[in-house]
Write a protein that holds these residues in place. Structure first.
Motif, short mmCIF file in Angstrom:
data_model
loop_
_atom_site.label_atom_id
_atom_site.label_comp_id
_atom_site.label_asym_id
_atom_site.label_seq_id
_atom_site.Cartn_x
_atom_site.Cartn_y
_atom_site.Cartn_z
N VAL A 545 80.83 84.53 36.13
CA VAL A 545 80.97 83.41 34.96
C VAL A 545 81.15 82.15 36.04
O VAL A 545 80.64 81.06 35.67
N ILE A 546 81.86 82.48 36.82
CA ILE A 546 82.26 81.24 37.96
C ILE A 546 81.12 80.85 38.38
O ILE A 546 80.71 79.53 38.61
N GLN A 547 80.20 81.65 38.86
CA GLN A 547 78.83 81.46 39.43
C GLN A 547 77.82 80.80 38.44
O GLN A 547 77.10 79.78 38.91
N LEU A 548 77.79 81.15 37.17
CA LEU A 548 76.98 80.59 36.35
C LEU A 548 77.45 79.16 35.89
O LEU A 548 76.50 78.36 35.92
N TRP A 549 78.71 79.09 35.91
CA TRP A 549 79.29 77.44 35.80
C TRP A 549 78.80 76.72 37.01
O TRP A 549 78.57 75.64 36.76
N ARG A 550 79.10 77.13 38.22
CA ARG A 550 78.66 76.39 39.39
C ARG A 550 77.05 76.05 39.39
O ARG A 550 76.82 75.11 39.79
N ASP A 551 76.40 77.23 38.94
CA ASP A 551 74.84 76.73 38.91
C ASP A 551 74.55 75.62 38.13
O ASP A 551 73.59 74.89 38.44
N VAL A 552 74.96 75.72 36.83
CA VAL A 552 74.67 74.60 35.98
C VAL A 552 75.26 73.21 36.21
O VAL A 552 74.55 72.40 36.29
N THR A 553 76.29 73.42 36.86
CA THR A 553 77.01 72.13 37.24
C THR A 553 76.35 71.48 38.57
O THR A 553 75.86 70.24 38.72
N ALA A 554 75.64 72.32 39.45
CA ALA A 554 75.06 71.90 40.80
C ALA A 554 73.54 71.35 40.25
O ALA A 554 73.19 70.44 40.68
N LYS A 555 73.15 71.92 39.07
CA LYS A 555 71.77 71.58 38.60
C LYS A 555 71.94 69.91 38.04
O LYS A 555 71.21 69.19 38.15
N ALA A 556 73.02 69.73 37.32
CA ALA A 556 73.32 68.55 36.66
C ALA A 556 73.87 67.57 37.94
O ALA A 556 73.30 66.29 37.62
N GLU A 557 74.46 67.82 38.82
CA GLU A 557 74.60 66.88 39.72
C GLU A 557 73.51 66.56 40.61
O GLU A 557 73.22 65.55 41.13
N ALA A 558 72.59 67.50 41.00
CA ALA A 558 71.34 67.30 41.65
C ALA A 558 70.50 66.51 40.64
O ALA A 558 69.77 65.32 41.63
N LEU A 559 70.42 66.39 39.61
CA LEU A 559 69.54 65.83 38.77
C LEU A 559 70.05 64.23 38.60
O LEU A 559 69.26 63.39 38.50
N GLN A 560 71.59 64.11 39.02
CA GLN A 560 72.01 62.85 38.46
C GLN A 560 71.32 61.89 39.35
O GLN A 560 71.09 60.55 39.03
N GLY A 561 71.33 62.32 40.83
CA GLY A 561 70.47 61.11 41.66
C GLY A 561 69.10 60.60 41.23
O GLY A 561 68.49 59.74 41.76
N ARG A 562 68.36 61.57 40.51
CA ARG A 562 67.06 61.17 40.39
C ARG A 562 66.87 60.46 39.02
O ARG A 562 65.74 60.00 38.77
N ILE A 563 67.90 60.29 38.35
CA ILE A 563 67.93 59.78 36.88
C ILE A 563 67.79 58.40 37.16
O ILE A 563 68.41 57.65 38.10
N ALA A 564 67.04 57.59 36.33
CA ALA A 564 66.82 55.92 36.64
C ALA A 564 68.22 55.34 36.39
O ALA A 564 68.89 55.75 35.62
N PRO A 565 68.44 54.29 37.25
CA PRO A 565 69.85 53.84 37.20
C PRO A 565 70.23 53.39 35.85
O PRO A 565 71.48 53.47 35.35
N GLU A 566 69.34 52.68 35.03
CA GLU A 566 69.88 52.14 33.62
C GLU A 566 70.12 53.34 32.78
O GLU A 566 70.77 52.98 31.63
N ALA A 567 69.72 54.61 33.15
CA ALA A 567 70.06 55.65 32.29
C ALA A 567 71.29 56.56 32.79
O ALA A 567 71.64 57.51 32.04
N ARG A 568 71.73 56.08 33.83
CA ARG A 568 73.04 56.86 34.44
C ARG A 568 74.20 56.88 33.36
O ARG A 568 74.93 58.15 33.65
N ASP A 569 74.45 55.86 32.98
CA ASP A 569 75.68 55.90 32.12
C ASP A 569 75.45 56.87 30.86
O ASP A 569 76.31 57.66 30.48
N ALA A 570 74.10 56.67 30.28
CA ALA A 570 73.89 57.90 29.10
C ALA A 570 74.19 59.26 29.78
O ALA A 570 74.53 60.21 29.19
N TYR A 571 73.56 59.15 30.93
CA TYR A 571 73.64 60.62 31.59
C TYR A 571 74.69 61.34 31.84
O TYR A 571 75.33 62.64 31.49
N TYR A 572 75.80 60.48 32.09
CA TYR A 572 77.29 60.94 32.18
C TYR A 572 77.66 61.30 31.04
O TYR A 572 78.60 62.40 31.06
N GLN A 573 77.48 60.62 30.23
CA GLN A 573 78.19 60.80 28.67
C GLN A 573 77.59 62.09 28.18
O GLN A 573 78.20 62.92 27.61
#
Length: 995
Positions: A545-573
């Protein structure tokens, strides 16, 4: 008709429960409502909205509804947001050419003239509820609504299709920029919604929403509500129960009801606030009105009711009738019969007030009666209200509806609806902080409601509105046309939602992330986490369970840097915060679980688990602080204030706190300890009870672990040896600073037939710990069938969707419900309105091939979703059989929670003693008391046992029959072994799969 579906796909060991999401292409352009008609490249006869730096003009008759004129101005500004060029708005009945003409039938001279001249045909929408059409006519774009909201929806439909999300303000979704916008020639008709009233309830709004709106707008006033009304209209919703904990919608700002009516929002008051009066209106004048007691103070209470209706009679309302106790409590101190008698008098008096105030028969004034908590008991005992009153049925506060549309009400063509929680403050426990509701669950429950006649009002308790944006979006769109989203299109909806906000490039990744975090939250919601939920020692459950949570978190964090700057507030929320914060809370409890066990075992690594929990606690605060202070330049200050760590009962704690963590004081010198999979004990401390691994068998080919850990300071050398050559060890020697995990497996080529034992010895200097190993090698079944089973006669599990045969019944069939429940899918009945049947030859059935090595009793444990007693007259039944034996019928309705309560600040001191589930609803998972807080509602799964007689060992067919159509099957566990309990049960292994 029989469908013989032999499984051809690879069936691997499912990691506890299996997670897989459909990878459909977003290019399928999943759409609710009319398809997109906006394009960026002009085609023949297309209408130009904007190009070459020039925007069209929008024309609206000034005699049309104010809300229509206002929405037309919004469209002009939306065109500016998209293209950089605003579209001018002319209030005129003589429009200019090459313009957008908007208007309502019967309210717009402009539109009525087009109809009279037969320039447009409105026969498909005229006289309909909230429908519209958009078409190109003589070089103009004409938007026609059947009524006020129909026109407004048509206007906002254009806004969304040119690139302005309904969530542009509430979630900071960036506008999609385009210099050229055209509407393809043609006529586009949107028919009426299938659910008449569709809306939300702002509730449990303190501290977060309340502190936010007071900081940003100065209170619960029309400045704030304008944004909420606009959101609802852009989502094609029309209904609101306003915030009520500390505010009074009609009194805090007299413009609130005026603006609501102007916008076109139907206002009402919550299930315990009758006659358009907020509860705060009563508490502020308690002395003036007198006791909230209809028997003792009928005159004062009715005067209070009358004043509410007089004040709001000129607006579009849905009047809540009935009466509960002061502050959302049960009414009265007498018996149900006495309270029902009082309630009958209350409703009679209220109807007389309606007649007087409106000057018409009450049947001509929309009213609703909420059948909530104890009121459902009254209804079940025969209490009734006039047939013109809409009956609002409710869920169990945690997302499972308590009643489907009763046949007696459908025969009367009674209007019925559903009050549903994706936020809860009260029993059985709070569910407030984050989104814990999956789209597949929403679809399954609202489909059940819709198909059974609860289709006149859907109101959803959404708490603070944020961070529940995704489920709100889904339900409001689903309500328009539930048939547009069957179970196998849920993934398409989620991917379409993600593409609409973040673009198609990342849509599938984001859909995967938001689907997984909400699914994982549903396994165990943050407010009911505890350190004894997931097993640390069995099936590597906690670590997985820990690993599944870490995997989805890592995926979200990795994608954050590729999201357009104007969409990052929406991405955070919408993505990053809910994923990362949810994962942090889940891992805090999992690390605390490991810490508590490791401390008992004396592992120095227990301190590492404690430190990780403390680190995550700090991260949690940083995430919330950023949301509350910095996100979107401080726009959402105070919105993420809910306490979400440290619950011990249903009520929100005063502050976030860590679960109990224990420190281990290391011994002064290094010293070996040993722990094995399947046991809480450690060695050599428990030398009187030798260590033993779970049984290996040739069919399943397991691997198990042995942990070698340090109890002191420094390092030590270890050696691992076995007395049998068929034992395979991942390491045979090494050095331990804190701990080392050795994997043990079996070379089956060397194992003799039958039951065989071996010893694995772990040594540190003169210290030796023996670990018993037992292996079973008997004949593997000679069959070409795909099957499940065990050579030892022990526990094995079957995901419901991994059937060998799915046989349709006379009037219904089992269908796959993708991504519903804990695993890949559940199996449900289509249609869900099918008639119950006890004729098993006519019933839909699922068949599963089993290998059972021994004759005798076989316990089959069926895991079904905790569907409520939706049809109490006949129960909630299914049947199970083996081979051609007579099936055994079982009723899942035993063990339901009797009542749930919603709590407000006025009655926070009231608690409800919850009834324990009977023992027949066995848990194959961790058993505990106190803070474990285990039950079918928290677990989102109900387990039901049935014993089957196996006369001869070998291959058998397990059959599951539909009796009642609402049962949803998730998982089957055969011969549950409570010596190795876990939350999910043993991982599933499918045998004899063709590669």
């Amino acid at each position: 008709m029989m469908e013989n579906k032999r499984r051809k796909t690879i069936c691997l060991i499912i990691l506890l429960w299996g997670i897989s999401l459909k990878a459909n292409s977003v290019g399928d352009k999943f759409t609710i409502g009319i398809p997109s008609y906006v394009e960026q490249v002009k085609t023949k006869d297309a209408f130009r909205i904007v190009d070459n730096g020039m925007a069209t003009t929008i024309c609206v008759d000034p005699s049309d509804w104010k809300g229509v004129v206002r929405a037309a101005n919004d469209l002009g500004d939306d065109i500016r947001k998209v293209s950089g060029v605003a579209a001018g708005v002319m209030e005129t009945a003589s429009p200019s050419s090459s313009s957008i003409w908007v208007g309502t039938i019967g309210k717009s001279k402009l539109i009525d003239k087009l109809i009279a001249e037969k320039k447009i045909d409105v026969s498909e929408i005229q006289g309909q509820w909230e429908s519209f059409q958009i078409q190109t006519v003589d070089g103009n774009l004409v938007v026609v609504g059947s009524d006020k909201r129909g026109t407004i929806y048509g206007i906002y439909d254009i806004s969304e299709k040119i690139g302005v999300s309904p969530w542009y303000w509430w979630a900071d979704v960036p506008v999609k920029k385009n210099k050229c916008l055209y509407v393809k020639a043609g006529k586009y008709v949107q028919s009426s919604p299938k659910v008449k009233y569709r809306g939300i309830f702002i509730n449990d709004e303190e501290p977060s929403f309340g502190q936010w709106t007071r900081k940003k707008f100065g209170g619960f006033n029309s400045k704030m509500y304008r944004h909420m009304f606009e959101l609802l209209l852009r989502l094609k919703a029309n209904f609101l129960w306003p915030a009520m904990w500390s505010s009074a919608f009609n009194e805090d700002d007299p413009m609130n009801p005026v603006i609501a009516d102007e916008y076109g929002i139907v206002m009402s008051t919550s299930h315990h606030e009758p006659m358009m009066r907020a509860h705060q209106e009563y508490t502020r004048r308690r002395k003036e009105v007198g006791p909230w007691d209809y028997v003792m103070n009928k005159e004062g209470v009715e005067r209070f009711f009358r004043e509410g209706l007089e004040r709001n009679k000129n607006y579009e309302n849905l009047i809540t009738i009935g009466m509960r106790g002061d502050g959302d409590a049960a009414m009265g101190k007498g018996s149900d019969e006495e309270n029902m008698e009082t309630l009958q008098a209350v409703i009679k008096g209220q109807r007389e007030i309606v007649r007087d105030v409106y000057g018409k028969e009450p049947s001509e004034v929309p009213q609703v009666w909420a059948i909530f908590t104890e009121v459902q008991r009254y209804y079940d005992k025969g209490f009734s209200v006039p047939d013109d009153v809409l009956l609002l049925f409710c869920d169990n506060n945690w997302g499972y509806i308590r009643r489907i549309g009763p046949e007696k009400e459908k025969r009367k063509k009674r209007k019925m609806g559903l009050y549903y929680h994706i936020d809860m403050n009260g029993g059985p426990c709070n569910d407030r902080w984050i989104n814990t509701t999956t789209i597949p669950k929403l679809r399954e429950q609202f489909n059940l409601a819709y198909q059974t006649g609860l289709d006149d009002l859907w109101v959803m308790n959404v708490g603070d509105l944020k961070p529940k944006e995704l489920p709100i979006d889904f339900v409001m769109r689903y309500a328009w046309n539930p048939d547009a989203i069957p179970a196998d299109k849920v993934w398409d909806y989620t991917a379409h939602w993600a593409a609409g906000i973040f673009g198609e490039e990342y849509a599938e990744e984001i859909a995967d992330i938001v689907s997984k975090y909400s699914k994982y939250n549903l396994w165990r919601k943050p407010e009911v986490q505890a350190t004894t939920i997931f097993s640390v020692v069995n099936h590597c459950e906690a670590d997985r369970v820990i690993q599944l949570w870490r995997d989805v978190t890592a995926k979200a964090e990795a994608l954050q840097g590729r999201i357009a700057p104007e969409a990052r507030d929406a991405y955070y929320q919408l993505v990053l915060y809910p994923v990362k914060a949810s994962a942090g809370v889940a891992e805090i409890y999992l690390q605390a679980s490991k810490n508590n066990l490791y401390a008992r075992q004396g592992r120095v690594s227990a301190n590492d688990c404690a430190e990780r929990a403390r680190e995550l606690f700090k991260i949690d605060k940083k995430l919330s602080d950023y949301y509350n202070d910095s996100l979107a330049q401080g726009k959402w200050k105070n919105m993420m204030q809910d306490v979400h760590l440290g619950y011990v009962g249903w009520m929100m704690p005063k502050e976030n706190s860590l679960p109990e963590l224990k420190e281990v004081i290391p011994l002064k010198t290094p010293m070996m300890g040993v722990a094995v999979e399947g046991s809480f004990k450690s060695w050599p401390a428990n030398a009187s009870m030798p260590a033993q691994l779970p049984i290996f068998d040739v069919l399943t080919n397991q691997s198990y672990y042995i942990d070698i850990f340090n109890r002191g300071i420094g390092t030590f050398q270890f050696e691992v040896r076995s007395d049998k050559s068929w034992i395979r060890l991942s390491e045979q020697q090494g050095e331990v600073a804190k701990e080392k995990r050795i994997m043990v497996s079996v070379d089956w080529e060397q194992v003799p037939q039958g039951e065989t034992e071996a010893i694995v010895e772990i040594r540190q200097g003169h210290t030796m710990v023996p670990v018993k190993v037992k292996a079973v090698k008997t004949a593997v079944p000679e069959t070409n069938d795909v099957y499940f089973g065990s050579l030892t006669g022990g526990e094995f599990s079957i995901p419901a969707d991994k059937y060998e045969m799915n046989v349709a019944g006379k009037d219904a069939q089992w269908i796959v419900l993708p991504d519903l429940g804990r695993g890949d899918a559940c199996m449900g009945i289509y249609p869900v309105t099918a008639s119950s049947t006890e004729k098993y030859y006519d019933a839909p059935r699922l068949e599963y091939k089993l290998f059972v090595p021994k004759a005798g009793k076989m316990t089959v444990c069926l895991g079904i979703l905790p569907t409520q007693d939706v049809y109490p007259e006949r129960g909630l039944r299914m049947a199970v059989g083996i081979d051609n034996d007579t099936p055994k019928r079982i009723d899942a309705r035993k063990g339901f929670w009797d009542e749930f309560h919603e709590y407000t600040p006025q009655n926070l001191e009231r608690t409800k003693t919850l009834k324990p589930l009977p023992s027949q609803n066995r848990s194959i998972r961790l058993i505990g008391t106190g803070r474990t807080r285990r039950n079918e509602v928290f677990d989102n799964l109900r387990w039901i046992d049935v014993d089957m007689d196996v006369t001869i060992p070998g291959m058998h067919t397990l059959k599951v029959f539909m009796v009642d159509p609402e049962v949803v099957l998730e998982r089957i566990v055969v011969n549950p072994d409570n010596n190795y309990p876990s939350y999910f049960g043993i991982p599933s292994v499918c045998h004899n799969v063709k590669q």
